[in-house]
Scaffold this active site. Structure first.
Site, PDB file in Angstrom:
ATOM      1  CG  ASP A 260      34.150  33.306  39.713  1.00  8.85           C
ATOM      2  OD1 ASP A 260      33.133  33.949  40.039  1.00  8.85           O
ATOM      3  OD2 ASP A 260      35.076  33.044  40.499  1.00  8.85           O
TER       4      ASP A 260
HETATM    5  O1  MRU Z   1      33.054  31.233  45.630  1.00  3.19           O
HETATM    6  P1  MRU Z   1      33.734  32.568  45.595  1.00  3.19           P
HETATM    7  O2  MRU Z   1      33.516  33.384  46.837  1.00  3.19           O
HETATM    8  O3  MRU Z   1      35.190  32.446  45.228  1.00  3.19           O
HETATM    9  O4  MRU Z   1      33.016  33.340  44.409  1.00  3.19           O
HETATM   10  C1  MRU Z   1      33.431  34.638  44.101  1.00  3.19           C
HETATM   11  C2  MRU Z   1      32.665  35.268  43.005  1.00  3.19           C
HETATM   12  O5  MRU Z   1      31.805  34.676  42.386  1.00  3.19           O
HETATM   13  C3  MRU Z   1      33.071  36.656  42.623  1.00  3.19           C
HETATM   14  O6  MRU Z   1      31.968  37.393  42.170  1.00  3.19           O
HETATM   15  C4  MRU Z   1      34.110  36.591  41.500  1.00  3.19           C
HETATM   16  O7  MRU Z   1      35.142  35.718  41.843  1.00  3.19           O
HETATM   17  C5  MRU Z   1      34.665  37.911  41.179  1.00  3.19           C
HETATM   18  S1  MRU Z   1      35.767  38.503  42.455  1.00  3.19           S
HETATM   19  C6  MRU Z   1      36.422  39.952  41.962  1.00  3.19           C
END
Ligand code: MRU
Length: 381
Positions: A260
């Site tokens: 992220d």
């Molecule tokens: O809370 P989320 O579902 O948005 O978290 C998503 C993640 O942590 C993913 O691993 C990250 O965004 C990478 S997506 C290609």
């Protein structure tokens, strides 16, 4: 630029979280998966903000692109805007700031907003500009982000697959563990970490993918498992707490996760539980890779200590299905529910990007700035 641009996946058998045609955006309601496939109409930035906050759409790249496109749809259908080009640019900038406030950790969202603000302020300053030309520049730039993300993911898949095979004693029989959901559903298409798994599978060298449940929101069991079954990739679902035992049983050749936000030294924020997986992988001498597009990098932060971690509602833990189902925890218990954690660079073996794989040069940290400087205009395998 095509008049009806999209992520170019029509006719492809892959899952599509974002369905866009100029003037229309539909988002797959990921809260309903795997049991129901329902698309929600997103008509403006307010709908986009709510869809992101409420997890209709999630995953760092998908959040950024959905936000950008929700505003593209709003301005495509805007009938009465009587303002100067500068006022049009400031209208868009205000909406982008609002969209960025939907979720704090994934940098892709603020990165997209910054780039789009630059586009509209340049368009407003152009000699023959009017408010329509500013809106048009915005729409085209948002549409390019959609197409670019799929291309980046495919490059991540192929760089990652090649790199991982080169690092293995037996590159023909690989088992990869992943966390959360980083596939078509989390991006404009193809996926990042799941894109690497797809690429290994299409090269015929993937023995098995393992995906964690990813509590409390269950992105792994609901979404990644769904994508793996859909793609007919041999895969096994494990409880988050089974990962160490799986590694101890020598069932994992490599761990690949998404990101992220990646700080300048390589510290990486990703779904809660990523840090535990990295610790387990280090203990068992298993390579641990992060797969992420350059839009997930934040070189303004020197380390992961500066990353803001989103805390989500206690309800996600107190109730089944990430807060959507029946109560499962004792009434009255207090809850700590961080959505992400930070894995230190020292636990990461390599960072797979669309420009190549970032490796370390003798220190615990990565030199992300140096990589990005060199990678602009060339590819590093
Ligand atoms: O809370 P989320 O579902 O948005 O978290 C998503 C993640 O942590 C993913 O691993 C990250 O965004 C990478 S997506 C290609």
């Amino acid at each position: 630029m095509a008049t009806n641009p999209s992520n170019g996946l029509e006719g492809d058998n892959t899952l599509q979280s974002i369905c866009y045609h100029r003037g229309s955006l539909k988002l797959l309601d990921q809260r309903k998966l795997p049991l129901e496939t329902t698309y929600l109409d997103i008509k403006d930035a307010s709908d986009g903000w709510l869809a992101i906050r409420e997890m209709v759409v999630r995953g760092a790249p998908a959040i950024a692109i959905s936000a950008a496109l929700s505003l593209a749809v709003e301005v495509s259908n805007l009938e009465n805007f009587n303002g100067t080009p500068v006022e049009a640019a400031s209208f868009l900038a205000g909406k982008l700031d609002y969209l960025v406030s939907s979720r704090p950790t994934a940098v892709n969202l603020s990165d997209a907003a910054t780039k789009l603000k630059e586009v509209v302020s340049k368009a407003a300053a152009a000699a023959a500009s009017n408010c329509q030309s500013v809106f048009q520049a915005y729409i085209e730039a948002a549409e390019i982000m959609l197409a670019d993300d799929v291309a980046s993911n495919k490059a991540i898949g192929s760089y990652g697959a090649r790199f991982i095979q080169n690092q293995q004693k037996d590159p023909t029989k690989l088992s990869v563990l992943t966390h959360c959901n980083t596939g078509s559903l989390a991006t404009a298409g193809y996926g990042t970490a799941l894109g690497v798994i797809r690429a290994l599978h299409s090269e015929g060298v993937l023995e098995r993918a393992y995906c964690t449940e990813t509590r409390p929101f269950n992105q792994g069991s609901r979404l990644t498992a769904f994508e793996l079954v859909h793609e007919k990739i041999p895969a096994t679902l494990i409880a988050d707490s089974a990962a160490a035992a799986l590694m101890k049983d020598s069932k994992v050749s490599a761990v690949v996760v998404g990101a992220d936000r990646v700080a300048a030294n390589g510290d990486t924020a990703n779904k809660i539980g990523t840090y535990s997986l990295a610790l387990c992988a280090m203990h068992h001498n298993i390579p641990f890779y992060v797969a992420a597009p350059l839009t997930s990098f934040d070189s303004s932060l020197s380390s992961g200590k500066e990353i803001i971690i989103e805390e989500r509602s206690p309800k996600e833990m107190l109730n089944a299905r990430g807060g959507l189902g029946e109560q499962v925890a004792a009434s009255g218990i207090s809850v700590w529910n961080p959505a992400f954690d930070v894995t230190p660079a020292s636990l990461i073996s390599g960072i797979i990007t669309e420009k190549g794989v970032i490796t370390k040069t003798g220190t615990d940290d990565f030199d992300i700035k140096d990589f990005i400087n060199k990678a602009v205009g060339q590819c590093i395998a």
